[in-house]
Design a protein around this motif. Structure first.
Motif, PDB file in Angstrom:
ATOM      1  N   MET A 242       0.835  -1.203   0.000  1.00  0.00           N
ATOM      2  CA  MET A 242       0.000   0.000   0.000  1.00  0.00           C
ATOM      3  C   MET A 242       0.865   1.247   0.000  1.00  0.00           C
ATOM      4  SD  MET A 242      -3.302  -0.442  -0.148  1.00  0.00           S
ATOM      5  CE  MET A 242      -3.959   1.033   0.642  1.00  0.00           C
ATOM      6  N   SER A 243       1.899   1.236   0.802  1.00  0.00           N
ATOM      7  CA  SER A 243       2.812   2.385   0.831  1.00  0.00           C
ATOM      8  C   SER A 243       3.479   2.580  -0.520  1.00  0.00           C
ATOM      9  CB  SER A 243       3.866   2.185   1.926  1.00  0.00           C
ATOM     10  OG  SER A 243       3.267   2.103   3.202  1.00  0.00           O
ATOM     11  N   GLU A 244       3.868   1.460  -1.145  1.00  0.00           N
ATOM     12  CA  GLU A 244       4.487   1.560  -2.457  1.00  0.00           C
ATOM     13  C   GLU A 244       3.497   2.092  -3.489  1.00  0.00           C
ATOM     14  OE1 GLU A 244       5.921  -2.348  -3.230  1.00  0.00           O
ATOM     15  OE2 GLU A 244       7.731  -2.117  -1.990  1.00  0.00           O
ATOM     16  N   LEU A 245       2.223   1.642  -3.400  1.00  0.00           N
ATOM     17  CA  LEU A 245       1.200   2.141  -4.325  1.00  0.00           C
ATOM     18  C   LEU A 245       0.995   3.641  -4.143  1.00  0.00           C
ATOM     19  CD1 LEU A 245      -1.046   1.718  -6.402  1.00  0.00           C
ATOM     20  CD2 LEU A 245      -2.572   1.077  -4.500  1.00  0.00           C
ATOM     21  N   GLU A 246       0.866   4.094  -2.899  1.00  0.00           N
ATOM     22  CA  GLU A 246       0.685   5.520  -2.644  1.00  0.00           C
ATOM     23  C   GLU A 246       1.872   6.325  -3.152  1.00  0.00           C
ATOM     24  OE1 GLU A 246       0.051   5.740   1.517  1.00  0.00           O
ATOM     25  OE2 GLU A 246      -1.986   4.898   1.457  1.00  0.00           O
ATOM     26  N   ALA A 247       3.063   5.782  -2.968  1.00  0.00           N
ATOM     27  CA  ALA A 247       4.251   6.496  -3.449  1.00  0.00           C
ATOM     28  C   ALA A 247       4.245   6.598  -4.968  1.00  0.00           C
ATOM     29  CB  ALA A 247       5.509   5.774  -2.961  1.00  0.00           C
ATOM     30  N   GLU A 248       3.849   5.507  -5.658  1.00  0.00           N
ATOM     31  CA  GLU A 248       3.800   5.535  -7.116  1.00  0.00           C
ATOM     32  C   GLU A 248       2.720   6.500  -7.608  1.00  0.00           C
ATOM     33  OE1 GLU A 248       5.737   4.184  -9.437  1.00  0.00           O
ATOM     34  OE2 GLU A 248       7.056   3.514  -7.818  1.00  0.00           O
ATOM     35  N   LEU A 249       1.548   6.509  -6.930  1.00  0.00           N
ATOM     36  CA  LEU A 249       0.497   7.446  -7.315  1.00  0.00           C
ATOM     37  C   LEU A 249       0.948   8.891  -7.100  1.00  0.00           C
ATOM     38  CD1 LEU A 249      -2.670   5.619  -5.906  1.00  0.00           C
ATOM     39  CD2 LEU A 249      -2.022   5.894  -8.305  1.00  0.00           C
ATOM     40  N   GLU A 250       1.668   9.125  -6.036  1.00  0.00           N
ATOM     41  CA  GLU A 250       2.200  10.459  -5.774  1.00  0.00           C
ATOM     42  C   GLU A 250       3.175  10.876  -6.867  1.00  0.00           C
ATOM     43  OE1 GLU A 250       2.641  14.074  -4.036  1.00  0.00           O
ATOM     44  OE2 GLU A 250       1.203  12.502  -3.474  1.00  0.00           O
ATOM     45  N   LYS A 251       3.998   9.929  -7.281  1.00  0.00           N
ATOM     46  CA  LYS A 251       4.930  10.224  -8.387  1.00  0.00           C
ATOM     47  C   LYS A 251       4.164  10.523  -9.664  1.00  0.00           C
ATOM     48  CE  LYS A 251       8.686   7.253  -6.678  1.00  0.00           C
ATOM     49  NZ  LYS A 251       9.472   6.017  -6.969  1.00  0.00           N
ATOM     50  N   LEU A 252       3.112   9.744  -9.932  1.00  0.00           N
ATOM     51  CA  LEU A 252       2.312   9.960 -11.129  1.00  0.00           C
ATOM     52  C   LEU A 252       1.618  11.316 -11.083  1.00  0.00           C
ATOM     53  CD1 LEU A 252       1.287   8.696 -13.761  1.00  0.00           C
ATOM     54  CD2 LEU A 252      -0.573   7.661 -12.464  1.00  0.00           C
ATOM     55  N   SER A 253       1.061  11.660  -9.925  1.00  0.00           N
ATOM     56  CA  SER A 253       0.399  12.949  -9.771  1.00  0.00           C
ATOM     57  C   SER A 253       1.399  14.094  -9.942  1.00  0.00           C
ATOM     58  CB  SER A 253      -0.271  13.023  -8.391  1.00  0.00           C
ATOM     59  OG  SER A 253      -0.848  14.288  -8.181  1.00  0.00           O
ATOM     60  N   SER A 254       2.557  13.930  -9.372  1.00  0.00           N
ATOM     61  CA  SER A 254       3.583  14.968  -9.513  1.00  0.00           C
ATOM     62  C   SER A 254       4.006  15.127 -10.960  1.00  0.00           C
ATOM     63  CB  SER A 254       4.798  14.615  -8.646  1.00  0.00           C
ATOM     64  OG  SER A 254       4.449  14.557  -7.281  1.00  0.00           O
ATOM     65  N   ALA A 255       4.121  13.987 -11.660  1.00  0.00           N
ATOM     66  CA  ALA A 255       4.494  14.056 -13.070  1.00  0.00           C
ATOM     67  C   ALA A 255       3.427  14.767 -13.887  1.00  0.00           C
ATOM     68  CB  ALA A 255       4.742  12.644 -13.601  1.00  0.00           C
ATOM     69  N   LEU A 256       2.132  14.482 -13.592  1.00  0.00           N
ATOM     70  CA  LEU A 256       1.044  15.161 -14.298  1.00  0.00           C
ATOM     71  C   LEU A 256       1.057  16.659 -14.015  1.00  0.00           C
ATOM     72  CD1 LEU A 256      -1.885  12.601 -13.813  1.00  0.00           C
ATOM     73  CD2 LEU A 256      -0.760  13.201 -15.960  1.00  0.00           C
ATOM     74  N   GLU A 257       1.248  17.026 -12.770  1.00  0.00           N
ATOM     75  CA  GLU A 257       1.293  18.446 -12.422  1.00  0.00           C
ATOM     76  C   GLU A 257       2.473  19.134 -13.108  1.00  0.00           C
ATOM     77  OE1 GLU A 257       1.387  18.827  -8.228  1.00  0.00           O
ATOM     78  OE2 GLU A 257      -0.650  18.073  -7.911  1.00  0.00           O
TER      79      GLU A 257
END
Length: 487
Positions: A44-59
Protein backbone atom coordinates in the motif's frame (compact mmCIF):
# COMPACT_ATOMS: atom_id res chain seq x y z
CA UNK A 1 -6.55 -53.57 32.44
CA UNK A 2 -2.96 -53.39 31.23
CA UNK A 3 -4.22 -53.64 27.66
CA UNK A 4 -6.59 -50.76 28.27
CA UNK A 5 -3.81 -48.67 29.81
CA UNK A 6 -1.59 -49.34 26.81
CA UNK A 7 -4.43 -48.35 24.48
CA UNK A 8 -4.98 -45.22 26.55
CA UNK A 9 -1.27 -44.38 26.39
CA UNK A 10 -1.40 -44.66 22.60
CA UNK A 11 -4.39 -42.36 22.55
CA UNK A 12 -2.61 -39.91 24.82
CA UNK A 13 0.45 -40.03 22.59
CA UNK A 14 -1.70 -39.45 19.52
CA UNK A 15 -3.49 -36.56 21.23
CA UNK A 16 -0.15 -35.04 22.29
CA UNK A 17 1.19 -35.25 18.73
CA UNK A 18 -2.03 -33.77 17.38
CA UNK A 19 -1.87 -31.04 20.01
CA UNK A 20 1.69 -30.23 18.95
CA UNK A 21 0.68 -30.30 15.28
CA UNK A 22 -2.29 -27.99 15.92
CA UNK A 23 -0.15 -25.61 17.95
CA UNK A 24 2.38 -25.48 15.13
CA UNK A 25 -0.50 -24.88 12.69
CA UNK A 26 -1.89 -22.04 14.82
CA UNK A 27 1.53 -20.45 15.16
CA UNK A 28 1.99 -20.76 11.40
CA UNK A 29 -1.40 -19.17 10.68
CA UNK A 30 -0.72 -16.40 13.17
CA UNK A 31 2.71 -15.76 11.63
CA UNK A 32 1.17 -15.73 8.16
CA UNK A 33 -1.47 -13.24 9.32
CA UNK A 34 1.19 -10.98 10.79
CA UNK A 35 3.22 -11.27 7.61
CA UNK A 36 0.12 -10.51 5.55
CA UNK A 37 -0.49 -7.31 7.49
CA UNK A 38 3.10 -6.21 7.10
CA UNK A 39 3.22 -7.08 3.40
CA UNK A 40 -0.12 -5.32 2.79
CA UNK A 41 1.14 -2.16 4.48
CA UNK A 42 4.30 -2.36 2.41
CA UNK A 43 2.56 -2.68 -0.96
CA UNK A 44 0.00 0.00 0.00
CA UNK A 45 2.81 2.39 0.83
CA UNK A 46 4.49 1.56 -2.46
CA UNK A 47 1.20 2.14 -4.32
CA UNK A 48 0.69 5.52 -2.64
CA UNK A 49 4.25 6.50 -3.45
CA UNK A 50 3.80 5.54 -7.12
CA UNK A 51 0.50 7.45 -7.31
CA UNK A 52 2.20 10.46 -5.77
CA UNK A 53 4.93 10.22 -8.39
CA UNK A 54 2.31 9.96 -11.13
CA UNK A 55 0.40 12.95 -9.77
CA UNK A 56 3.58 14.97 -9.51
CA UNK A 57 4.49 14.06 -13.07
CA UNK A 58 1.04 15.16 -14.30
CA UNK A 59 1.29 18.45 -12.42
CA UNK A 60 4.78 19.04 -13.77
CA UNK A 61 3.73 18.34 -17.36
CA UNK A 62 0.56 20.45 -16.93
CA UNK A 63 2.66 23.37 -15.72
CA UNK A 64 4.95 22.98 -18.74
CA UNK A 65 1.98 23.03 -21.14
CA UNK A 66 0.51 26.09 -19.38
CA UNK A 67 3.82 27.89 -19.70
CA UNK A 68 3.83 27.19 -23.45
CA UNK A 69 0.32 28.67 -23.84
CA UNK A 70 1.19 31.71 -21.70
CA UNK A 71 4.29 32.32 -23.74
CA UNK A 72 2.37 32.28 -27.02
CA UNK A 73 -0.32 34.57 -25.56
CA UNK A 74 2.31 37.05 -24.40
CA UNK A 75 3.96 37.02 -27.82
CA UNK A 76 0.69 37.77 -29.61
CA UNK A 77 -0.31 40.44 -27.07
CA UNK A 78 2.99 42.19 -27.56
CA UNK A 79 2.53 42.16 -31.34
CA UNK A 80 -1.01 43.52 -31.11
CA UNK A 81 0.08 46.19 -28.63
CA UNK A 82 2.74 47.29 -31.09
CA UNK A 83 0.12 47.56 -33.85
CA UNK A 84 -2.19 49.56 -31.56
CA UNK A 85 0.53 52.05 -30.73
CA UNK A 86 1.53 52.47 -34.37
CA UNK A 87 -2.13 52.77 -35.47
CA UNK A 88 -2.93 55.47 -32.89
CA UNK A 89 0.09 57.47 -33.94
CA UNK A 90 -0.88 57.14 -37.63
CA UNK A 91 -4.48 58.16 -36.87
CA UNK A 92 -3.36 61.28 -35.02
CA UNK A 93 -1.06 62.24 -37.87
CA UNK A 94 -3.79 61.63 -40.41
CA UNK A 95 -6.27 63.82 -38.45
CA UNK A 96 -3.79 66.68 -38.27
CA UNK A 97 -3.11 66.45 -41.98
CA UNK A 98 -6.86 66.38 -42.76
CA UNK A 99 -7.44 69.53 -40.69
CA UNK A 100 -4.53 71.30 -42.42
CA UNK A 101 -5.92 70.32 -45.85
CA UNK A 102 -9.36 71.69 -44.97
CA UNK A 103 -7.82 74.97 -43.85
CA UNK A 104 -5.81 75.18 -47.09
CA UNK A 105 -9.04 75.21 -49.12
CA UNK A 106 -9.89 78.60 -47.66
CA UNK A 107 -6.63 80.23 -48.87
CA UNK A 108 -7.34 82.84 -51.58
CA UNK A 109 -3.75 83.72 -52.45
CA UNK A 110 -2.66 81.51 -55.30
CA UNK A 111 1.01 81.32 -54.30
CA UNK A 112 0.18 80.44 -50.71
CA UNK A 113 -2.37 77.88 -51.88
CA UNK A 114 0.18 76.16 -54.17
CA UNK A 115 2.73 76.04 -51.39
CA UNK A 116 0.21 74.51 -48.97
CA UNK A 117 -0.95 71.98 -51.55
CA UNK A 118 2.63 70.90 -52.20
CA UNK A 119 3.26 70.43 -48.47
CA UNK A 120 0.07 68.41 -48.09
CA UNK A 121 1.08 66.17 -50.97
CA UNK A 122 4.50 65.54 -49.48
CA UNK A 123 3.07 64.84 -46.04
CA UNK A 124 0.54 62.39 -47.46
CA UNK A 125 3.33 60.55 -49.25
CA UNK A 126 5.30 60.17 -46.01
CA UNK A 127 2.33 59.64 -43.65
CA UNK A 128 2.50 56.40 -41.53
CA UNK A 129 -1.17 55.78 -42.23
CA UNK A 130 -0.39 55.00 -45.85
CA UNK A 131 2.59 52.72 -45.11
CA UNK A 132 1.32 50.44 -42.32
CA UNK A 133 -0.73 47.23 -42.64
CA UNK A 134 -4.32 47.70 -41.69
CA UNK A 135 -5.02 44.18 -40.43
CA UNK A 136 -3.91 42.44 -37.19
CA UNK A 137 -0.46 40.82 -37.41
CA UNK A 138 -1.66 37.85 -35.34
CA UNK A 139 -4.97 36.10 -34.85
CA UNK A 140 -6.82 35.17 -31.74
CA UNK A 141 -6.76 31.51 -32.82
CA UNK A 142 -5.03 29.23 -30.24
CA UNK A 143 -6.40 25.94 -31.51
CA UNK A 144 -2.87 24.56 -31.95
CA UNK A 145 -2.79 24.14 -28.19
CA UNK A 146 -5.92 22.01 -27.98
CA UNK A 147 -5.32 18.85 -25.98
CA UNK A 148 -6.98 15.46 -25.99
CA UNK A 149 -5.86 13.16 -23.19
CA UNK A 150 -8.45 10.49 -23.88
CA UNK A 151 -5.71 8.02 -24.80
CA UNK A 152 -3.80 8.82 -21.65
CA UNK A 153 -6.98 8.51 -19.61
CA UNK A 154 -7.54 5.09 -21.10
CA UNK A 155 -3.97 4.20 -20.21
CA UNK A 156 -4.45 5.40 -16.65
CA UNK A 157 -7.55 3.29 -16.36
CA UNK A 158 -5.47 0.31 -17.41
CA UNK A 159 -3.02 0.83 -14.55
CA UNK A 160 -2.47 -2.46 -12.82
CA UNK A 161 0.00 -4.31 -10.66
CA UNK A 162 3.30 -5.41 -12.18
CA UNK A 163 3.12 -8.94 -13.58
CA UNK A 164 5.57 -11.55 -12.33
CA UNK A 165 8.11 -12.03 -15.16
CA UNK A 166 7.80 -15.20 -17.15
CA UNK A 167 10.73 -17.56 -17.47
CA UNK A 168 13.39 -16.56 -20.02
CA UNK A 169 14.56 -19.04 -22.65
CA UNK A 170 18.21 -20.06 -22.77
CA UNK A 171 19.56 -19.74 -26.33
CA UNK A 172 21.53 -22.96 -26.51
CA UNK A 173 22.93 -22.19 -29.97
CA UNK A 174 24.57 -18.99 -28.67
CA UNK A 175 26.06 -20.54 -25.53
CA UNK A 176 29.82 -21.13 -25.64
CA UNK A 177 32.02 -23.52 -23.65
CA UNK A 178 35.70 -22.70 -24.11
CA UNK A 179 38.88 -22.42 -22.05
CA UNK A 180 37.14 -23.52 -18.85
CA UNK A 181 34.61 -20.71 -19.23
CA UNK A 182 30.91 -20.88 -20.05
CA UNK A 183 29.05 -18.04 -21.75
CA UNK A 184 25.29 -18.38 -21.25
CA UNK A 185 22.88 -16.37 -23.43
CA UNK A 186 19.12 -16.15 -23.05
CA UNK A 187 16.06 -14.39 -24.47
CA UNK A 188 13.49 -12.66 -22.21
CA UNK A 189 9.82 -13.43 -22.68
CA UNK A 190 7.78 -10.92 -24.69
CA UNK A 191 5.40 -8.59 -22.90
CA UNK A 192 7.00 -8.85 -19.48
CA UNK A 193 7.54 -5.12 -19.13
CA UNK A 194 10.72 -3.67 -17.66
CA UNK A 195 13.15 -6.29 -16.33
CA UNK A 196 15.59 -4.94 -13.76
CA UNK A 197 17.98 -7.88 -13.52
CA UNK A 198 18.46 -11.62 -13.88
CA UNK A 199 19.60 -14.44 -11.60
CA UNK A 200 21.56 -17.42 -12.92
CA UNK A 201 22.13 -20.69 -11.09
CA UNK A 202 24.33 -23.62 -12.04
CA UNK A 203 25.47 -26.97 -10.69
CA UNK A 204 27.63 -29.85 -11.85
CA UNK A 205 26.15 -33.11 -13.11
CA UNK A 206 27.48 -36.50 -14.12
CA UNK A 207 24.99 -36.93 -16.96
CA UNK A 208 22.93 -34.61 -19.11
CA UNK A 209 19.64 -36.01 -17.86
CA UNK A 210 20.23 -34.80 -14.27
CA UNK A 211 18.67 -31.42 -14.94
CA UNK A 212 16.53 -31.24 -11.80
CA UNK A 213 18.10 -33.90 -9.61
CA UNK A 214 19.50 -31.44 -7.10
CA UNK A 215 17.99 -29.58 -4.18
CA UNK A 216 17.75 -25.82 -4.02
CA UNK A 217 20.85 -25.71 -1.82
CA UNK A 218 22.89 -27.48 -4.50
CA UNK A 219 22.76 -24.59 -6.97
CA UNK A 220 25.50 -21.98 -7.13
CA UNK A 221 24.00 -18.53 -7.64
CA UNK A 222 24.96 -15.39 -9.59
CA UNK A 223 22.66 -12.42 -8.98
CA UNK A 224 22.08 -8.89 -10.27
CA UNK A 225 22.91 -9.60 -13.92
CA UNK A 226 21.79 -6.64 -16.05
CA UNK A 227 22.50 -8.12 -19.49
CA UNK A 228 21.01 -11.15 -21.24
CA UNK A 229 24.41 -12.83 -21.24
CA UNK A 230 26.94 -13.79 -18.60
CA UNK A 231 30.28 -15.59 -18.63
CA UNK A 232 31.38 -17.96 -15.86
CA UNK A 233 35.18 -17.99 -15.86
CA UNK A 234 37.88 -19.98 -14.10
CA UNK A 235 35.77 -23.11 -13.73
CA UNK A 236 37.17 -26.53 -12.96
CA UNK A 237 35.53 -29.05 -15.26
CA UNK A 238 35.60 -32.07 -12.97
CA UNK A 239 32.19 -33.33 -14.12
CA UNK A 240 30.89 -34.11 -17.62
CA UNK A 241 28.15 -31.46 -17.51
CA UNK A 242 27.21 -28.14 -15.92
CA UNK A 243 23.48 -27.45 -15.69
CA UNK A 244 22.34 -23.81 -15.87
CA UNK A 245 19.02 -22.03 -15.43
CA UNK A 246 18.04 -18.34 -15.34
CA UNK A 247 15.13 -16.23 -14.14
CA UNK A 248 14.07 -12.60 -14.54
CA UNK A 249 13.34 -10.02 -11.86
CA UNK A 250 11.38 -6.80 -11.99
CA UNK A 251 10.62 -4.35 -9.23
CA UNK A 252 7.89 -6.60 -7.91
CA UNK A 253 9.28 -10.10 -7.77
CA UNK A 254 11.35 -12.83 -9.34
CA UNK A 255 9.74 -15.09 -11.91
CA UNK A 256 10.11 -18.79 -12.50
CA UNK A 257 13.41 -20.28 -13.61
CA UNK A 258 13.88 -21.24 -17.22
CA UNK A 259 14.07 -24.84 -18.29
CA UNK A 260 17.51 -26.04 -17.15
CA UNK A 261 20.07 -26.71 -19.86
CA UNK A 262 22.99 -29.12 -19.55
CA UNK A 263 26.24 -27.93 -21.13
CA UNK A 264 28.94 -30.48 -21.80
CA UNK A 265 32.18 -29.78 -19.93
CA UNK A 266 34.44 -32.69 -20.68
CA UNK A 267 37.99 -32.34 -19.41
CA UNK A 268 40.77 -34.56 -18.10
CA UNK A 269 40.47 -34.77 -14.33
CA UNK A 270 42.78 -36.85 -12.20
CA UNK A 271 44.33 -37.01 -8.77
CA UNK A 272 47.52 -38.54 -7.42
CA UNK A 273 47.76 -42.27 -6.95
CA UNK A 274 49.10 -42.17 -3.40
CA UNK A 275 49.90 -45.89 -3.54
CA UNK A 276 52.66 -45.10 -6.05
CA UNK A 277 54.09 -42.06 -4.26
CA UNK A 278 57.66 -42.22 -2.99
CA UNK A 279 57.76 -42.41 0.81
CA UNK A 280 59.37 -38.95 0.97
CA UNK A 281 56.64 -37.27 -1.07
CA UNK A 282 53.69 -35.72 0.74
CA UNK A 283 50.43 -35.62 -1.22
CA UNK A 284 47.91 -33.04 -0.12
CA UNK A 285 45.08 -32.16 -2.50
CA UNK A 286 46.61 -30.99 -5.77
CA UNK A 287 50.11 -30.45 -4.36
CA UNK A 288 53.15 -32.71 -3.98
CA UNK A 289 56.01 -31.74 -1.69
CA UNK A 290 59.30 -33.47 -0.97
CA UNK A 291 59.82 -34.13 2.75
CA UNK A 292 63.07 -36.06 3.32
CA UNK A 293 63.17 -38.68 6.04
CA UNK A 294 66.57 -38.66 7.69
CA UNK A 295 68.41 -36.59 5.07
CA UNK A 296 69.52 -33.15 6.19
CA UNK A 297 70.88 -30.69 3.68
CA UNK A 298 72.70 -31.64 0.51
CA UNK A 299 75.24 -34.43 0.54
CA UNK A 300 78.76 -33.32 -0.50
CA UNK A 301 79.15 -36.34 -2.79
CA UNK A 302 75.92 -35.32 -4.52
CA UNK A 303 77.32 -31.84 -5.13
CA UNK A 304 80.39 -33.32 -6.69
CA UNK A 305 78.33 -35.66 -8.82
CA UNK A 306 76.13 -32.80 -10.04
CA UNK A 307 79.11 -30.64 -10.99
CA UNK A 308 80.62 -33.49 -13.00
CA UNK A 309 77.45 -34.44 -14.84
CA UNK A 310 75.84 -32.66 -17.74
CA UNK A 311 73.42 -29.76 -17.37
CA UNK A 312 70.41 -32.03 -17.84
CA UNK A 313 71.32 -34.68 -15.26
CA UNK A 314 68.73 -35.18 -12.54
CA UNK A 315 69.97 -33.87 -9.16
CA UNK A 316 68.68 -35.67 -6.12
CA UNK A 317 69.85 -36.57 -2.62
CA UNK A 318 71.41 -39.94 -1.77
CA UNK A 319 69.17 -42.93 -1.36
CA UNK A 320 67.74 -43.25 2.12
CA UNK A 321 68.24 -46.57 3.83
CA UNK A 322 64.95 -46.23 5.67
CA UNK A 323 62.65 -46.07 2.64
CA UNK A 324 59.48 -48.00 3.31
CA UNK A 325 56.71 -48.52 0.86
CA UNK A 326 54.31 -50.91 -0.71
CA UNK A 327 54.93 -53.00 -3.75
CA UNK A 328 53.93 -50.25 -6.21
CA UNK A 329 55.50 -47.35 -4.32
CA UNK A 330 58.50 -45.67 -5.98
CA UNK A 331 61.72 -45.91 -4.01
CA UNK A 332 65.37 -44.96 -4.07
CA UNK A 333 66.09 -41.77 -6.02
CA UNK A 334 62.87 -41.99 -8.01
CA UNK A 335 60.90 -39.34 -6.12
CA UNK A 336 57.92 -40.03 -8.33
CA UNK A 337 54.14 -40.24 -8.11
CA UNK A 338 51.70 -41.21 -10.84
CA UNK A 339 48.25 -39.94 -11.68
CA UNK A 340 45.25 -42.09 -10.86
CA UNK A 341 43.55 -41.87 -14.28
CA UNK A 342 44.66 -43.48 -17.51
CA UNK A 343 44.75 -41.90 -20.96
CA UNK A 344 43.41 -44.40 -23.45
CA UNK A 345 42.76 -42.02 -26.34
CA UNK A 346 41.83 -38.48 -27.31
CA UNK A 347 43.43 -35.15 -26.44
CA UNK A 348 44.06 -34.12 -22.83
CA UNK A 349 45.65 -31.17 -21.05
CA UNK A 350 46.86 -30.32 -17.55
CA UNK A 351 49.23 -27.81 -15.96
CA UNK A 352 51.96 -27.76 -13.33
CA UNK A 353 53.32 -24.91 -11.22
CA UNK A 354 56.51 -25.17 -9.14
CA UNK A 355 56.10 -24.08 -5.54
CA UNK A 356 58.47 -21.76 -3.73
CA UNK A 357 62.04 -23.00 -3.11
CA UNK A 358 61.75 -25.85 -5.60
CA UNK A 359 64.98 -27.34 -6.90
CA UNK A 360 64.19 -30.10 -9.37
CA UNK A 361 61.09 -31.55 -11.00
CA UNK A 362 59.91 -33.61 -13.93
CA UNK A 363 56.50 -33.83 -15.54
CA UNK A 364 55.32 -36.15 -18.27
CA UNK A 365 53.58 -39.44 -18.96
CA UNK A 366 54.44 -43.12 -18.60
CA UNK A 367 53.10 -46.62 -19.09
CA UNK A 368 51.98 -47.57 -15.61
CA UNK A 369 52.82 -51.25 -15.76
CA UNK A 370 56.23 -50.80 -17.42
CA UNK A 371 57.74 -48.38 -14.91
CA UNK A 372 59.76 -50.04 -12.17
CA UNK A 373 59.94 -48.87 -8.57
CA UNK A 374 63.42 -47.43 -9.03
CA UNK A 375 62.92 -46.10 -12.58
CA UNK A 376 63.27 -42.36 -13.02
CA UNK A 377 61.12 -40.49 -15.54
CA UNK A 378 62.67 -40.24 -18.99
CA UNK A 379 65.32 -42.89 -18.34
CA UNK A 380 63.38 -45.69 -19.97
CA UNK A 381 61.50 -46.21 -23.21
CA UNK A 382 58.21 -46.26 -21.32
CA UNK A 383 58.25 -42.68 -20.02
CA UNK A 384 58.51 -39.22 -21.55
CA UNK A 385 59.08 -36.06 -19.52
CA UNK A 386 60.19 -32.46 -19.30
CA UNK A 387 62.87 -31.97 -16.66
CA UNK A 388 63.50 -28.61 -14.97
CA UNK A 389 66.08 -27.68 -12.36
CA UNK A 390 67.35 -24.61 -10.57
CA UNK A 391 69.71 -26.46 -8.27
CA UNK A 392 73.20 -24.95 -8.64
CA UNK A 393 72.28 -23.82 -12.15
CA UNK A 394 69.11 -23.54 -14.23
CA UNK A 395 68.41 -26.36 -16.63
CA UNK A 396 65.57 -27.46 -18.86
CA UNK A 397 65.59 -30.68 -20.86
CA UNK A 398 63.33 -33.18 -22.61
CA UNK A 399 63.97 -36.80 -21.61
CA UNK A 400 63.01 -40.16 -23.06
CA UNK A 401 64.73 -43.52 -23.41
CA UNK A 402 67.64 -42.48 -21.15
CA UNK A 403 68.46 -39.65 -23.56
CA UNK A 404 68.18 -35.95 -22.76
CA UNK A 405 67.88 -32.95 -25.05
CA UNK A 406 68.84 -29.64 -23.43
CA UNK A 407 66.42 -26.81 -24.16
CA UNK A 408 67.62 -23.21 -24.40
CA UNK A 409 64.85 -21.73 -22.28
CA UNK A 410 64.56 -20.81 -18.57
CA UNK A 411 62.45 -23.09 -16.36
CA UNK A 412 58.82 -21.91 -16.69
CA UNK A 413 56.63 -20.99 -13.76
CA UNK A 414 53.61 -22.60 -15.41
CA UNK A 415 54.00 -25.69 -17.57
CA UNK A 416 51.19 -26.94 -19.80
CA UNK A 417 51.13 -30.61 -20.84
CA UNK A 418 49.19 -31.63 -23.95
CA UNK A 419 48.80 -35.30 -24.79
CA UNK A 420 47.21 -36.56 -28.00
CA UNK A 421 47.22 -40.32 -27.44
CA UNK A 422 45.71 -41.20 -30.82
CA UNK A 423 48.26 -39.22 -32.86
CA UNK A 424 51.19 -39.96 -30.55
CA UNK A 425 51.97 -36.35 -29.62
CA UNK A 426 53.14 -35.03 -26.26
CA UNK A 427 53.74 -31.26 -26.02
CA UNK A 428 55.13 -29.09 -23.22
CA UNK A 429 54.19 -25.40 -23.17
CA UNK A 430 55.46 -22.37 -21.28
CA UNK A 431 51.93 -21.11 -20.64
CA UNK A 432 52.89 -17.65 -19.36
CA UNK A 433 54.91 -16.93 -22.53
CA UNK A 434 52.90 -19.17 -24.88
CA UNK A 435 55.98 -20.96 -26.18
CA UNK A 436 56.24 -24.56 -27.31
CA UNK A 437 59.12 -26.02 -25.31
CA UNK A 438 59.25 -29.47 -26.84
CA UNK A 439 57.16 -32.05 -28.63
CA UNK A 440 57.57 -35.82 -28.47
CA UNK A 441 56.24 -37.88 -31.36
CA UNK A 442 55.78 -41.53 -30.61
CA UNK A 443 53.39 -44.40 -31.03
CA UNK A 444 51.69 -44.95 -27.72
CA UNK A 445 50.96 -48.67 -27.51
CA UNK A 446 49.52 -48.70 -23.99
CA UNK A 447 47.39 -46.44 -21.82
CA UNK A 448 49.37 -43.54 -20.34
CA UNK A 449 49.23 -41.98 -16.89
CA UNK A 450 50.48 -38.53 -15.84
CA UNK A 451 53.76 -38.78 -13.97
CA UNK A 452 55.60 -36.34 -11.70
CA UNK A 453 58.99 -36.24 -10.00
CA UNK A 454 59.74 -33.75 -7.22
CA UNK A 455 62.99 -33.29 -5.39
CA UNK A 456 63.34 -30.44 -2.90
CA UNK A 457 60.33 -28.14 -2.82
CA UNK A 458 57.03 -29.00 -4.39
CA UNK A 459 54.57 -28.63 -7.22
CA UNK A 460 50.87 -27.95 -7.68
CA UNK A 461 48.92 -29.56 -10.50
CA UNK A 462 45.77 -28.15 -12.14
CA UNK A 463 43.39 -30.67 -13.70
CA UNK A 464 39.83 -30.47 -14.93
CA UNK A 465 41.09 -28.23 -17.76
CA UNK A 466 39.84 -28.25 -21.30
CA UNK A 467 42.41 -28.23 -24.06
CA UNK A 468 42.90 -24.45 -24.29
CA UNK A 469 42.19 -22.65 -27.54
CA UNK A 470 45.80 -21.49 -27.90
CA UNK A 471 46.87 -25.11 -28.34
CA UNK A 472 45.27 -25.03 -31.78
CA UNK A 473 48.06 -22.72 -32.97
CA UNK A 474 50.78 -25.04 -31.69
CA UNK A 475 49.16 -28.17 -33.09
CA UNK A 476 48.66 -26.71 -36.57
CA UNK A 477 51.88 -24.71 -36.92
CA UNK A 478 54.17 -27.35 -35.40
CA UNK A 479 52.61 -30.48 -36.88
CA UNK A 480 55.41 -30.91 -39.39
CA UNK A 481 58.23 -28.98 -37.75
CA UNK A 482 57.81 -30.83 -34.44
CA UNK A 483 59.27 -34.02 -35.91
CA UNK A 484 62.67 -32.32 -36.06
CA UNK A 485 62.56 -31.65 -32.32
CA UNK A 486 61.82 -35.21 -31.26
CA UNK A 487 64.55 -37.31 -29.81
Amino acid sequence: MDTQKEALRRIINTLANKNEELQYFLDSVDGTRTGLQEESCKVMSELEAELEKLSSALEERGAQLCDIIKGEKQRKEAELQRQLSEGKAALLSCQELLEFANQSLTITNEEEFLTAAKEIKERVTMAPAFRMATRPAVSENMSQFTVDFSGEKTGLLRLNFLPVPRAPEIDVSSCIVRDNSITVTWRPSDGDGPIERYDLEHHKANHGGALRAVGEAGWEKISDITDTQVTLSGLKFDSPFIVVRVRARNKAAAGDFSEPVAMETKAFTFGFDTATAHAELKIQGDTVTWEPQGVKGHDARLRGKENKNSRSATPSPNKTAGSRGGRERFAGESYTVLGDQEINGGCHYWELRPLADWKSLSVGVAYRGSLGRFDQLGKSSTSWCLYASQWLQSALAAKHGNRAKALDWPPPQRIGVYCDHDNGELMFIDVDRLRLLHIFRSRFLQPLVPAFTVWCGGISVATGLQVPSFMGNFVSSNHNAAADQSL
